[in-house]
Design a protein around this motif. Sequence first.
Motif, PDB file in Angstrom:
ATOM      1  N   GLN A 137       8.384  73.140 -41.872  1.00  0.00           N
ATOM      2  CA  GLN A 137       7.431  73.751 -40.944  1.00  0.00           C
ATOM      3  C   GLN A 137       6.144  72.944 -40.854  1.00  0.00           C
ATOM      4  O   GLN A 137       5.553  72.835 -39.770  1.00  0.00           O
ATOM      5  CB  GLN A 137       7.108  75.175 -41.391  1.00  0.00           C
ATOM      6  CG  GLN A 137       8.207  76.179 -41.101  1.00  0.00           C
ATOM      7  CD  GLN A 137       7.804  77.589 -41.473  1.00  0.00           C
ATOM      8  OE1 GLN A 137       7.742  77.949 -42.642  1.00  0.00           O
ATOM      9  NE2 GLN A 137       7.503  78.389 -40.467  1.00  0.00           N
ATOM     10  N   SER A 138       5.714  72.376 -41.966  1.00  0.00           N
ATOM     11  CA  SER A 138       4.468  71.603 -41.957  1.00  0.00           C
ATOM     12  C   SER A 138       4.620  70.322 -41.154  1.00  0.00           C
ATOM     13  O   SER A 138       3.737  69.957 -40.371  1.00  0.00           O
ATOM     14  CB  SER A 138       4.039  71.287 -43.395  1.00  0.00           C
ATOM     15  OG  SER A 138       3.778  72.478 -44.114  1.00  0.00           O
ATOM     16  N   VAL A 139       5.745  69.638 -41.337  1.00  0.00           N
ATOM     17  CA  VAL A 139       6.004  68.439 -40.531  1.00  0.00           C
ATOM     18  C   VAL A 139       6.146  68.837 -39.062  1.00  0.00           C
ATOM     19  O   VAL A 139       5.611  68.174 -38.164  1.00  0.00           O
ATOM     20  CB  VAL A 139       7.270  67.709 -41.031  1.00  0.00           C
ATOM     21  CG1 VAL A 139       7.642  66.574 -40.073  1.00  0.00           C
ATOM     22  CG2 VAL A 139       7.046  67.163 -42.435  1.00  0.00           C
ATOM     23  N   GLY A 140       6.846  69.940 -38.817  1.00  0.00           N
ATOM     24  CA  GLY A 140       6.975  70.422 -37.447  1.00  0.00           C
ATOM     25  C   GLY A 140       5.631  70.738 -36.819  1.00  0.00           C
ATOM     26  O   GLY A 140       5.413  70.490 -35.619  1.00  0.00           O
ATOM     27  N   ALA A 156      -2.396  73.908 -41.604  1.00  0.00           N
ATOM     28  CA  ALA A 156      -3.414  72.990 -42.115  1.00  0.00           C
ATOM     29  C   ALA A 156      -3.112  71.533 -41.812  1.00  0.00           C
ATOM     30  O   ALA A 156      -4.037  70.711 -41.711  1.00  0.00           O
ATOM     31  CB  ALA A 156      -3.557  73.170 -43.632  1.00  0.00           C
ATOM     32  N   PHE A 157      -1.844  71.173 -41.641  1.00  0.00           N
ATOM     33  CA  PHE A 157      -1.504  69.773 -41.420  1.00  0.00           C
ATOM     34  C   PHE A 157      -1.883  69.296 -40.013  1.00  0.00           C
ATOM     35  O   PHE A 157      -1.771  68.101 -39.725  1.00  0.00           O
ATOM     36  CB  PHE A 157      -0.008  69.551 -41.679  1.00  0.00           C
ATOM     37  CG  PHE A 157       0.344  69.579 -43.143  1.00  0.00           C
ATOM     38  CD1 PHE A 157       0.380  68.415 -43.880  1.00  0.00           C
ATOM     39  CD2 PHE A 157       0.612  70.778 -43.776  1.00  0.00           C
ATOM     40  CE1 PHE A 157       0.692  68.435 -45.236  1.00  0.00           C
ATOM     41  CE2 PHE A 157       0.925  70.824 -45.129  1.00  0.00           C
ATOM     42  CZ  PHE A 157       0.963  69.649 -45.863  1.00  0.00           C
ATOM     43  N   THR A 158      -2.328  70.202 -39.160  1.00  0.00           N
ATOM     44  CA  THR A 158      -2.847  69.773 -37.860  1.00  0.00           C
ATOM     45  C   THR A 158      -4.313  69.348 -37.953  1.00  0.00           C
ATOM     46  O   THR A 158      -4.823  68.699 -37.034  1.00  0.00           O
ATOM     47  CB  THR A 158      -2.735  70.913 -36.833  1.00  0.00           C
ATOM     48  OG1 THR A 158      -3.553  72.023 -37.248  1.00  0.00           O
ATOM     49  CG2 THR A 158      -1.295  71.376 -36.683  1.00  0.00           C
ATOM     50  N   GLY A 182      -5.987  70.249 -45.973  1.00  0.00           N
ATOM     51  CA  GLY A 182      -7.008  71.275 -45.828  1.00  0.00           C
ATOM     52  C   GLY A 182      -8.410  70.774 -46.072  1.00  0.00           C
ATOM     53  O   GLY A 182      -9.366  71.262 -45.456  1.00  0.00           O
ATOM     54  N   SER A 183      -8.540  69.793 -46.951  1.00  0.00           N
ATOM     55  CA  SER A 183      -9.880  69.273 -47.269  1.00  0.00           C
ATOM     56  C   SER A 183     -10.502  68.529 -46.096  1.00  0.00           C
ATOM     57  O   SER A 183     -11.697  68.215 -46.124  1.00  0.00           O
ATOM     58  CB  SER A 183      -9.802  68.347 -48.488  1.00  0.00           C
ATOM     59  OG  SER A 183      -9.023  67.191 -48.199  1.00  0.00           O
ATOM     60  N   CYS A 184      -9.725  68.269 -45.046  1.00  0.00           N
ATOM     61  CA  CYS A 184     -10.273  67.623 -43.848  1.00  0.00           C
ATOM     62  C   CYS A 184     -11.135  68.574 -43.022  1.00  0.00           C
ATOM     63  O   CYS A 184     -11.865  68.132 -42.123  1.00  0.00           O
ATOM     64  CB  CYS A 184      -9.143  67.095 -42.960  1.00  0.00           C
ATOM     65  SG  CYS A 184      -8.159  65.794 -43.703  1.00  0.00           S
ATOM     66  N   SER A 185     -11.042  69.861 -43.285  1.00  0.00           N
ATOM     67  CA  SER A 185     -11.741  70.848 -42.464  1.00  0.00           C
ATOM     68  C   SER A 185     -13.245  70.795 -42.707  1.00  0.00           C
ATOM     69  O   SER A 185     -13.711  70.776 -43.851  1.00  0.00           O
ATOM     70  CB  SER A 185     -11.202  72.249 -42.776  1.00  0.00           C
ATOM     71  OG  SER A 185     -11.726  73.195 -41.892  1.00  0.00           O
ATOM     72  N   ASP A 186     -14.018  70.779 -41.612  1.00  0.00           N
ATOM     73  CA  ASP A 186     -15.479  70.810 -41.724  1.00  0.00           C
ATOM     74  C   ASP A 186     -15.977  72.195 -42.132  1.00  0.00           C
ATOM     75  O   ASP A 186     -17.074  72.329 -42.678  1.00  0.00           O
ATOM     76  CB  ASP A 186     -16.119  70.438 -40.374  1.00  0.00           C
ATOM     77  CG  ASP A 186     -15.771  69.030 -39.946  1.00  0.00           C
ATOM     78  OD1 ASP A 186     -15.989  68.102 -40.749  1.00  0.00           O
ATOM     79  OD2 ASP A 186     -15.271  68.848 -38.818  1.00  0.00           O
TER      80      ASP A 186
END
Length: 497
Positions: free
Chosen positions: A151-154, A178-180, A247-251
Amino acid sequence: MSGHDQLVLCLCELTRLLWKLLLPLVFLCVLLVAVLVLLVLGVRLWLQTSRNARQARDGGRPTVAFFHPYCNAGGGGERVLWCAIRALQNRYADINFVVYTGDRGVTGQQILDGARRRFNIALPRPVQFVFLRHRLLVEPSLFPHFTLLGQSVGSIFLGWEALTEFVPDLYIDSMGYAFTLPLFRYLGGCSVGSYVHYPTISTDMLSVVRERNPRFNNVDYISNNLFLSAFKVVYYCLFALLYGMAGSCSDLVMVNSSWTLDHILSLWRAPNRTSVVYPPCDVSAFLDIPLDDDGDRKRHSIVSIGQFRPEKDHRLQIRAFKKLMDKRGDGPRGREALKLVLIGGCRNQEDEDRVLMLRGLCQELGVGDRVEFKLNVSFEELKRELGEATIGLHTMWNEHFGIGVVECMAAGKVILAHKSGGPKLDIVVPFEGGQTGFLADDEDSYAEAMDRILALPSANRLQIRRNARQSVARFSDQEFDACFLAAMEPLMGTLER
């Protein structure tokens, strides 16, 4: 030449060969990295050009986009979405809003009408919908094994489709993909934020596999096998690492409960950017349900509110209800005086098949005539069922929050919730020293708690119901609006500059 000298000579030749290969390999790696960087920069430039063209058409108005592939569903996550957009529209008049959705069988207006009908939410002005064609890529049924990874890759591919269809200025993942986030941040050049209802993976999930406990996401053939359990622990640990990096990419990170906060902090490690924003519950809409003494009530209805997903554990509700009826027998306050009403939404065919399975379980246990299923009901019908109920029932293990729990308490019902997650930590807690509900964690404890609630003097039940209704004011729409806007202000401020 001695054997030692031959060995030394072979080692020298091998070292010389490796050295000759090293430089071409280093050059090839540098070349590949350079090509990758140029490719990323080229894609980013292309996407930014697309955004600039869109801004020129819109007169320079910035756009906030929400990624919510199931926005036409009727769950608590969808209520958060529409309340969040409504709050932002009321606050920011010169900003456009977009929703990425995979609901292709309906129009945008039908989606908004559904939000009004189900949640009593009407937006101040229209939003633009971007209809995604490949939502199948995030369907769990597509990945019978390695579901989390699949699902995450999808979601990455689905996010790429969303990004190429429309490049926003601010991207909000409101459904837990989160992977988006790195996709929109590094390729789209967007500011990114997220509202996390439930971590994709948690330390509790790891402990279930380590302890080899069977659950809906840890089937028997794995929990009974030492090798498969060990392999799954390694898989979960590696996935947790990737999930934390994404997730750590989130501002900006908003979470819906204390339970979710603990897990997200341990995985994403961004404490300075993370805050709790309790989800909005339409508490005021339930206050007109009378809070009367129910001592003269001859029949008692037990109501459950929740989507028909496996983790909601409706099987536990039905089995516990069967044990309750066995306890109370066939007397005037027994079988004929009890009714279980399961209210919820079906997102897809898999959920509808699950309802058929649950109906079959009711027939198998001999309670089919005492269990009712109410699917995709209107807000008015939901209120009517709650008005007739005595007990509100919730059975999800480690529920991240529990909007259905709050709604039952606001309606003045005696809540019986699972002894874990948000209900235990945030909702069914003492209010001014008074009890607000009950907690249980297995079939026997649920049956015993329901029996105890029904056996209470009506005056005692009424006091618990009053405490519960007063305690949930902190989860109102107004509280959500204030907290959500305060959390979003730093990111929204970048759009107004």
